[in-house]
Scaffold this motif. Sequence first.
Motif, short mmCIF file in Angstrom:
data_model
loop_
_atom_site.label_atom_id
_atom_site.label_comp_id
_atom_site.label_asym_id
_atom_site.label_seq_id
_atom_site.Cartn_x
_atom_site.Cartn_y
_atom_site.Cartn_z
N GLY A 1 0.79 -1.23 0.00
CA GLY A 1 0.00 0.00 0.00
C GLY A 1 0.82 1.27 0.00
O GLY A 1 0.34 2.33 0.36
N SER A 2 2.09 1.17 -0.38
CA SER A 2 2.95 2.34 -0.36
C SER A 2 3.89 2.29 -1.55
O SER A 2 4.10 1.23 -2.13
CB SER A 2 3.76 2.35 0.94
OG SER A 2 4.81 3.28 0.86
N LEU A 3 4.42 3.45 -1.92
CA LEU A 3 5.42 3.45 -2.98
C LEU A 3 6.82 3.49 -2.38
O LEU A 3 7.82 3.43 -3.09
CB LEU A 3 5.24 4.65 -3.90
CG LEU A 3 3.94 4.70 -4.72
CD1 LEU A 3 3.90 5.97 -5.57
CD2 LEU A 3 3.82 3.48 -5.63
N LEU A 4 6.89 3.62 -1.05
CA LEU A 4 8.20 3.68 -0.39
C LEU A 4 8.82 2.30 -0.35
O LEU A 4 8.12 1.30 -0.20
CB LEU A 4 8.04 4.22 1.03
CG LEU A 4 7.61 5.68 1.11
CD1 LEU A 4 7.18 6.01 2.53
CD2 LEU A 4 8.74 6.58 0.67
N VAL B 1 2.93 2.57 -13.40
CA VAL B 1 2.60 1.84 -12.17
C VAL B 1 3.41 2.42 -11.01
O VAL B 1 3.01 2.33 -9.86
CB VAL B 1 2.90 0.33 -12.34
CG1 VAL B 1 2.52 -0.44 -11.10
CG2 VAL B 1 2.14 -0.23 -13.54
N LEU B 2 4.55 3.03 -11.32
CA LEU B 2 5.46 3.59 -10.31
C LEU B 2 6.03 2.48 -9.42
O LEU B 2 6.32 2.70 -8.25
CB LEU B 2 4.77 4.67 -9.46
CG LEU B 2 4.11 5.82 -10.24
CD1 LEU B 2 3.50 6.83 -9.29
CD2 LEU B 2 5.11 6.52 -11.15
N TRP C 1 9.04 1.13 -9.04
CA TRP C 1 10.42 1.33 -9.46
C TRP C 1 11.30 0.11 -9.25
O TRP C 1 12.13 -0.21 -10.10
CB TRP C 1 10.99 2.59 -8.79
CG TRP C 1 10.16 3.80 -9.11
CD1 TRP C 1 9.90 4.29 -10.36
CD2 TRP C 1 9.44 4.64 -8.21
NE1 TRP C 1 9.06 5.39 -10.27
CE2 TRP C 1 8.78 5.63 -8.97
CE3 TRP C 1 9.31 4.66 -6.83
CZ2 TRP C 1 7.98 6.62 -8.39
CZ3 TRP C 1 8.53 5.65 -6.25
CH2 TRP C 1 7.87 6.62 -7.02
#
Lengths: 279, 347
Positions: free
Chosen positions: A35-38, A241-242, A244
């Motif tokens: 649930g995060s991009l981090l 989608v980001l 990475w």
Amino acid sequence: MPLPFLLPAFTLSALVFLAPFVWLAGTSLRVQAEGSLLLSDGVSLSNYRRLFADPFFLEVLLRTLLYSVGTTLISLLIALPVARFLVTRAGRMKGILLALMLVPLVSGALLPSLGMLHLMGPLGVVNGAARLLGLPTVKLLGTPTGILIGLVQSFLPLMVLPLVNTFARLPLDLEQAAASLGAPALAVWRRVILPLAMPGIVAGAVLVFCAAFTSFVTPQILGQGHIATFGTVAYQQAGQVLDWPFASALAVLALVMIGLLQAAVSIGSRLARRREVRP
Amino acid sequence: MSDNRLSRAAAACLAATMLVTAGLPALAQDFKGKTLVVGTWGGDIERLLRQNAAEPLENETGAKVEFVLGGSGDRMARIYAEKANPTMDIAFVNIYEAPQALKDGMVEAPDPNAPYFKDVWDGMNNGCYAMSLVGLGIAYNKKLVSTPPEWADMWKPEFKGKIALSSYPGSEGDGVLGVAARLAGKDEHDPDAAFGKLKELTPIAMTYTSLDEIFAMMDAGEVAMAPMISGYVLSALKTHPDIGFSFPKEPGPVLVRDMLCLVKNSPEPELAKKFAALALGVKNQTDYAEQLYFGPTNKNVTLPPEVSADVIDTPDEVKALLQLDWPYVISQRADWTQRWNKEILGQ
């Protein structure tokens, strides 16, 4: 040259060239927290597991390989006569023709692809001419043919340039000798010119293959979403989608494939050289 | 002009600038030598932001405004990568990115006490500040589709293979999934229903990434309809007489927003707030509507009737929009992308 003089160059290359690759490889071993991009802590191989577990990505890999091989072969077929003409017949026009050959390389990928879009479109030049002549129209956009045309258009100069270099160094006497001994033109090509031009062919093939394998703009625009390649999927993952880390894993796989190819080529040419030396 | 005259002109310029700036009030001096970095899309958006926000801000404060142009994915990558030490002050992103950026602590939460917060329609500042309101409607070839189509018309058998979609993931694709789910009697929380319904439209005529591409195919009759976001489309229609744009009613157009984000711990927070006030202000929002057909988020904007007809700007229009559960949609992105790749584009 003594090492201290080379140090600045080495340092610069390490910083601007190697460091990003190391960073990329490192990122590919991370994952985003749920649930995060981090990026969460710790390393894992889960991106690579996902890459190899989903047949979609393997299909994309295989398809991209096929297009790259196809582009390389077609470019070679076109470039051989073109390069030969430039060296032996072009005369004073050689400079101008070479400069024209370079246009696709210096104009970037986007503009030529947009141009191709309008050439190959249903209302484009090709189909417009076909309609005028009463011929059936052809669907090129969104098809493998269209993408191959686009890729060859983009990367042909990478094949022509090394071949021009190689042909320029081939003494014409050899062919004349072969011809005067009764070899037909085809035999002269097959048994004299091609073997001697092999270093140029290999160099051009490696360049075109690598460029086609990693291309993004051409398949993205001319494929119209119907044809996923390595470049378009990596873009989707990184830019849309980001994700990475997963995009990094895709990039690392592409790098590894290119590295393997380079290794195979250099081993192959070393073996070939050893064979030449033998009587 | 000779070198000598050139340098004399430059010196005169410099002297004039020094005189002018010396005469400015003390406040202006506070930001002299500071630079505000704004990441946004190029083209018309950059032009209007420069004219209505950057230039007035530079004149008022003496600061410089630097634009970094590109797609919103680039900006998301940059603010996440620079988390510890941000260099960008303002990032414009899409609605499907903003709530995630807030959740991950990359951007300042919208401040309910800021005047420019209150000027925006209620409930629109999700994640960041709502910058413009556009709706996902249907662009169509007037020769193939005689009346402005409803969503359900895309599923008519005569248009099989003539429907184009935008690349996925993106606001357009998520919007179409939301619509498809509703036509199947569900909503976006039931992805099986959404994908099942959307799959009936395959094979897709094409995936478009630019207006130029899709309009060429539409003019050629290869594409009958394509879900598209109002805005640029409407200004481009002027040069394409055979293409129309419809805001469907069942369900209404899907609300899509550009968002203005203040990056957390950015170097110039004060300048960033001043820029946000100008960008969200009446002048810029009016120009957005009149020139780009982007609906104003600022409630105080009044538009001439002929502009108002093409943009989302009245409370009723805003109410008729279909709003997706974006935080949920965002959480599904990786899975849906793979489903889209396989089920909708299926090679």
